[in-house]
Design a protein around this motif. Structure first.
Motif, PDB file in Angstrom:
ATOM      1  N   LYS A   1       0.857  -1.186   0.000  1.00 11.17           N
ATOM      2  CA  LYS A   1       0.000   0.000   0.000  1.00 11.17           C
ATOM      3  C   LYS A   1       0.890   1.232   0.000  1.00 11.17           C
ATOM      4  CE  LYS A   1      -3.822   1.961   2.659  1.00 11.17           C
ATOM      5  NZ  LYS A   1      -4.841   1.950   1.633  1.00 11.17           N
ATOM      6  N   GLY A   2       0.458   2.289  -0.700  1.00 11.91           N
ATOM      7  CA  GLY A   2       1.183   3.545  -0.650  1.00 11.91           C
ATOM      8  C   GLY A   2       1.449   4.163  -2.014  1.00 11.91           C
ATOM      9  N   ARG A   3       2.110   5.298  -1.977  1.00 14.90           N
ATOM     10  CA  ARG A   3       2.353   6.099  -3.177  1.00 14.90           C
ATOM     11  C   ARG A   3       3.149   5.384  -4.256  1.00 14.90           C
ATOM     12  NH1 ARG A   3       2.738  12.224  -2.698  1.00 14.90           N
ATOM     13  NH2 ARG A   3       3.668  11.727  -4.678  1.00 14.90           N
ATOM     14  N   GLN A   4       4.047   4.471  -3.863  1.00 13.04           N
ATOM     15  CA  GLN A   4       4.895   3.823  -4.851  1.00 13.04           C
ATOM     16  C   GLN A   4       4.105   2.966  -5.835  1.00 13.04           C
ATOM     17  OE1 GLN A   4       7.309   1.690  -2.021  1.00 13.04           O
ATOM     18  NE2 GLN A   4       6.571  -0.256  -2.757  1.00 13.04           N
ATOM     19  N   ILE A   5       2.859   2.659  -5.517  1.00 12.97           N
ATOM     20  CA  ILE A   5       2.042   1.882  -6.443  1.00 12.97           C
ATOM     21  C   ILE A   5       0.823   2.653  -6.940  1.00 12.97           C
ATOM     22  CG2 ILE A   5       2.779  -0.349  -5.540  1.00 12.97           C
ATOM     23  CD1 ILE A   5      -0.113  -0.255  -4.175  1.00 12.97           C
ATOM     24  N   ARG A   6       0.900   3.958  -6.895  1.00 12.08           N
ATOM     25  CA  ARG A   6      -0.227   4.822  -7.239  1.00 12.08           C
ATOM     26  C   ARG A   6      -0.731   4.648  -8.671  1.00 12.08           C
ATOM     27  NH1 ARG A   6      -0.133  10.392  -4.826  1.00 12.08           N
ATOM     28  NH2 ARG A   6      -1.169   9.202  -3.233  1.00 12.08           N
ATOM     29  N   HIS A   7       0.121   4.416  -9.628  1.00 13.11           N
ATOM     30  CA  HIS A   7      -0.280   4.412 -11.035  1.00 13.11           C
ATOM     31  C   HIS A   7      -0.158   3.033 -11.675  1.00 13.11           C
ATOM     32  CE1 HIS A   7      -0.477   8.778 -10.993  1.00 13.11           C
ATOM     33  NE2 HIS A   7       0.630   8.747 -10.279  1.00 13.11           N
ATOM     34  N   LEU A   8      -0.599   2.006 -10.969  1.00 15.91           N
ATOM     35  CA  LEU A   8      -0.467   0.651 -11.499  1.00 15.91           C
ATOM     36  C   LEU A   8      -1.664   0.260 -12.350  1.00 15.91           C
ATOM     37  CD1 LEU A   8       0.940  -1.321  -8.446  1.00 15.91           C
ATOM     38  CD2 LEU A   8       2.177  -0.076 -10.218  1.00 15.91           C
ATOM     39  N   CYS A   9      -1.394  -0.513 -13.387  1.00 18.51           N
ATOM     40  CA  CYS A   9      -2.467  -1.123 -14.173  1.00 18.51           C
ATOM     41  C   CYS A   9      -1.958  -2.470 -14.666  1.00 18.51           C
ATOM     42  CB  CYS A   9      -2.914  -0.237 -15.322  1.00 18.51           C
ATOM     43  SG  CYS A   9      -1.705  -0.004 -16.614  1.00 18.51           S
TER      44      CYS A   9
ATOM     45  N   LEU B   1       4.116 -10.849  -8.107  1.00 20.84           N
ATOM     46  CA  LEU B   1       3.088 -10.170  -8.893  1.00 20.84           C
ATOM     47  C   LEU B   1       3.821  -9.279  -9.872  1.00 20.84           C
ATOM     48  CD1 LEU B   1       0.774  -9.025  -5.968  1.00 20.84           C
ATOM     49  CD2 LEU B   1       0.411 -10.967  -7.496  1.00 20.84           C
ATOM     50  N   TYR B   2       3.309  -9.188 -11.089  1.00 21.96           N
ATOM     51  CA  TYR B   2       3.887  -8.318 -12.111  1.00 21.96           C
ATOM     52  C   TYR B   2       2.823  -7.318 -12.517  1.00 21.96           C
ATOM     53  CZ  TYR B   2       7.559 -11.782 -12.269  1.00 21.96           C
ATOM     54  OH  TYR B   2       8.584 -12.618 -11.923  1.00 21.96           O
ATOM     55  N   THR B   3       3.231  -6.064 -12.657  1.00 25.84           N
ATOM     56  CA  THR B   3       2.287  -5.000 -12.991  1.00 25.84           C
ATOM     57  C   THR B   3       3.007  -3.913 -13.780  1.00 25.84           C
ATOM     58  OG1 THR B   3       0.639  -3.480 -12.047  1.00 25.84           O
ATOM     59  CG2 THR B   3       2.673  -3.811 -10.787  1.00 25.84           C
ATOM     60  N   VAL B   4       2.238  -2.987 -14.334  1.00 21.06           N
ATOM     61  CA  VAL B   4       2.792  -1.886 -15.114  1.00 21.06           C
ATOM     62  C   VAL B   4       2.518  -0.585 -14.382  1.00 21.06           C
ATOM     63  CG1 VAL B   4       2.695  -0.644 -17.302  1.00 21.06           C
ATOM     64  CG2 VAL B   4       2.407  -3.126 -17.277  1.00 21.06           C
ATOM     65  N   ASN B   5       3.564   0.229 -14.188  1.00 24.19           N
ATOM     66  CA  ASN B   5       3.419   1.556 -13.602  1.00 24.19           C
ATOM     67  C   ASN B   5       3.308   2.540 -14.763  1.00 24.19           C
ATOM     68  OD1 ASN B   5       3.963   4.165 -12.573  1.00 24.19           O
ATOM     69  ND2 ASN B   5       4.968   3.268 -10.795  1.00 24.19           N
ATOM     70  N   THR B   6       2.119   3.124 -14.947  1.00 26.84           N
ATOM     71  CA  THR B   6       1.904   4.024 -16.085  1.00 26.84           C
ATOM     72  C   THR B   6       2.526   5.397 -15.871  1.00 26.84           C
ATOM     73  OG1 THR B   6      -0.248   4.701 -15.214  1.00 26.84           O
ATOM     74  CG2 THR B   6      -0.218   2.877 -16.793  1.00 26.84           C
ATOM     75  N   ASP B   7       2.937   5.701 -14.654  1.00 24.57           N
ATOM     76  CA  ASP B   7       3.572   6.991 -14.375  1.00 24.57           C
ATOM     77  C   ASP B   7       4.973   7.058 -14.989  1.00 24.57           C
ATOM     78  OD1 ASP B   7       3.589   9.578 -13.190  1.00 24.57           O
ATOM     79  OD2 ASP B   7       4.858   8.795 -11.575  1.00 24.57           O
ATOM     80  N   ASN B   8       5.747   5.995 -14.820  1.00 26.99           N
ATOM     81  CA  ASN B   8       7.103   5.995 -15.389  1.00 26.99           C
ATOM     82  C   ASN B   8       7.306   4.896 -16.423  1.00 26.99           C
ATOM     83  OD1 ASN B   8       7.327   3.668 -13.886  1.00 26.99           O
ATOM     84  ND2 ASN B   8       8.748   4.511 -12.387  1.00 26.99           N
ATOM     85  N   LEU B   9       6.187   4.256 -16.857  1.00 20.86           N
ATOM     86  CA  LEU B   9       6.199   3.241 -17.916  1.00 20.86           C
ATOM     87  C   LEU B   9       7.128   2.072 -17.622  1.00 20.86           C
ATOM     88  CD1 LEU B   9       6.203   5.683 -20.937  1.00 20.86           C
ATOM     89  CD2 LEU B   9       4.240   4.552 -19.905  1.00 20.86           C
ATOM     90  N   SER B  10       7.127   1.616 -16.374  1.00 18.51           N
ATOM     91  CA  SER B  10       7.999   0.503 -16.013  1.00 18.51           C
ATOM     92  C   SER B  10       7.181  -0.733 -15.641  1.00 18.51           C
ATOM     93  CB  SER B  10       8.900   0.894 -14.844  1.00 18.51           C
ATOM     94  OG  SER B  10       8.130   1.152 -13.689  1.00 18.51           O
TER      95      SER B  10
ATOM     96  N   ASP C   1       7.078   1.568 -23.661  1.00 17.42           N
ATOM     97  CA  ASP C   1       6.543   2.826 -24.172  1.00 17.42           C
ATOM     98  C   ASP C   1       5.078   3.066 -23.845  1.00 17.42           C
ATOM     99  OD1 ASP C   1       8.931   3.681 -25.200  1.00 17.42           O
ATOM    100  OD2 ASP C   1       8.575   2.796 -27.176  1.00 17.42           O
ATOM    101  N   ASN C   2       4.235   2.041 -23.980  1.00 15.58           N
ATOM    102  CA  ASN C   2       2.805   2.307 -23.872  1.00 15.58           C
ATOM    103  C   ASN C   2       2.039   1.096 -23.349  1.00 15.58           C
ATOM    104  OD1 ASN C   2       0.481   3.781 -24.077  1.00 15.58           O
ATOM    105  ND2 ASN C   2       0.199   3.406 -26.254  1.00 15.58           N
ATOM    106  N   ALA C   3       2.514   0.438 -22.332  1.00 19.94           N
ATOM    107  CA  ALA C   3       1.853  -0.763 -21.814  1.00 19.94           C
ATOM    108  C   ALA C   3       0.716  -0.404 -20.866  1.00 19.94           C
ATOM    109  CB  ALA C   3       2.868  -1.643 -21.094  1.00 19.94           C
ATOM    110  N   LYS C   4      -0.371  -1.160 -20.950  1.00 23.23           N
ATOM    111  CA  LYS C   4      -1.514  -1.000 -20.053  1.00 23.23           C
ATOM    112  C   LYS C   4      -1.915  -2.312 -19.408  1.00 23.23           C
ATOM    113  CE  LYS C   4      -2.576   3.322 -21.117  1.00 23.23           C
ATOM    114  NZ  LYS C   4      -2.080   4.361 -20.311  1.00 23.23           N
ATOM    115  N   GLU C   5      -1.323  -3.400 -19.856  1.00 19.52           N
ATOM    116  CA  GLU C   5      -1.696  -4.725 -19.376  1.00 19.52           C
ATOM    117  C   GLU C   5      -0.463  -5.612 -19.393  1.00 19.52           C
ATOM    118  OE1 GLU C   5      -3.435  -7.103 -17.472  1.00 19.52           O
ATOM    119  OE2 GLU C   5      -5.011  -5.796 -18.230  1.00 19.52           O
TER     120      GLU C   5
END
Length: 179
Positions: free
Chosen positions: A71-79, A88-97, A116-120
């Motif tokens: 929980k927290g800010r480090q996972i704020r922009h996950l999709c 668990l593997y996820t994409v951070n859309t804030d820094n595209l990692s 560059d442009n991952a959402k899933e």
């Protein structure tokens, strides 16, 4: 089973049979905007990201054993979310990692790559493919899945099925043919 999230009037994580019957809420409290969902098919756990609460949580298939992974800010922009082995593997859309999070120890978070442009995200590996036993929707000798003329959906177990029709057709009185 089919698992899904909803964050309309009342946010929740739900499950139902593949034919839509036996719809059950498995999480309906302390949840705001559940988005990405991933299943541990072996241990029967459901993981989700709540983008409003900035959390990744888990429950078993019945909605028990709930706890927060991270929980927290480090996972704020996950999709997007996938489970493989201990991570668990996820994409951070804030820094595209692409992030890897230890699902047993949420403090172990690593950035693996930039995209560059991952959402899933999905993991394709032979070990995560469960063995499929014979089931009610297998193709019959006439080439019809489960004896259904259009669509066969597994029902409450692998031996039961429901036939459905494509748009514009109605199910016949035999429960299998579409007109």
């Amino acid at each position: 089973k089919l698992f899904f999230t909803d964050y309309g009037n009342a946010a929740k994580v739900e499950r139902c049979d593949m034919d839509g019957m036996n719809r059950t809420w498995i999480v309906d409290s302390e949840i705001e905007q559940p988005t990405a969902l991933a299943l541990d098919l072996i241990n029967k756990y459901v993981y989700w990201i709540d983008i409003y609460l900035d959390s990744v949580e888990v429950v078993d298939y019945q909605g028990r054993k709930r706890h927060t992974i991270i929980k927290g800010r480090q996972i704020r922009h996950l999709c997007g979310l996938a489970v493989f082995e201990n991570y668990l593997y996820t994409v951070n859309t804030d820094n595209l990692s692409v992030l890897r999070i230890n699902r047993y120890n949420g403090t172990d978070v690593q950035s693996l790559a930039r995209l560059d442009n991952a959402k899933e995200i999905r993991v394709y590996q032979k070990r995560i493919q469960t063995t499929v036993r014979s089931h009610a929707c297998e193709v019959d000798p006439y080439g019809m899945p489960g004896g259904c003329s259009h669509i066969c959906l597994l029902s409450s177990n692998y031996k039961a099925r429901t036939c459905r029709c494509r748009t514009g057709f109605i199910l016949g009185s035999d429960g299998r043919s579409c007109k």
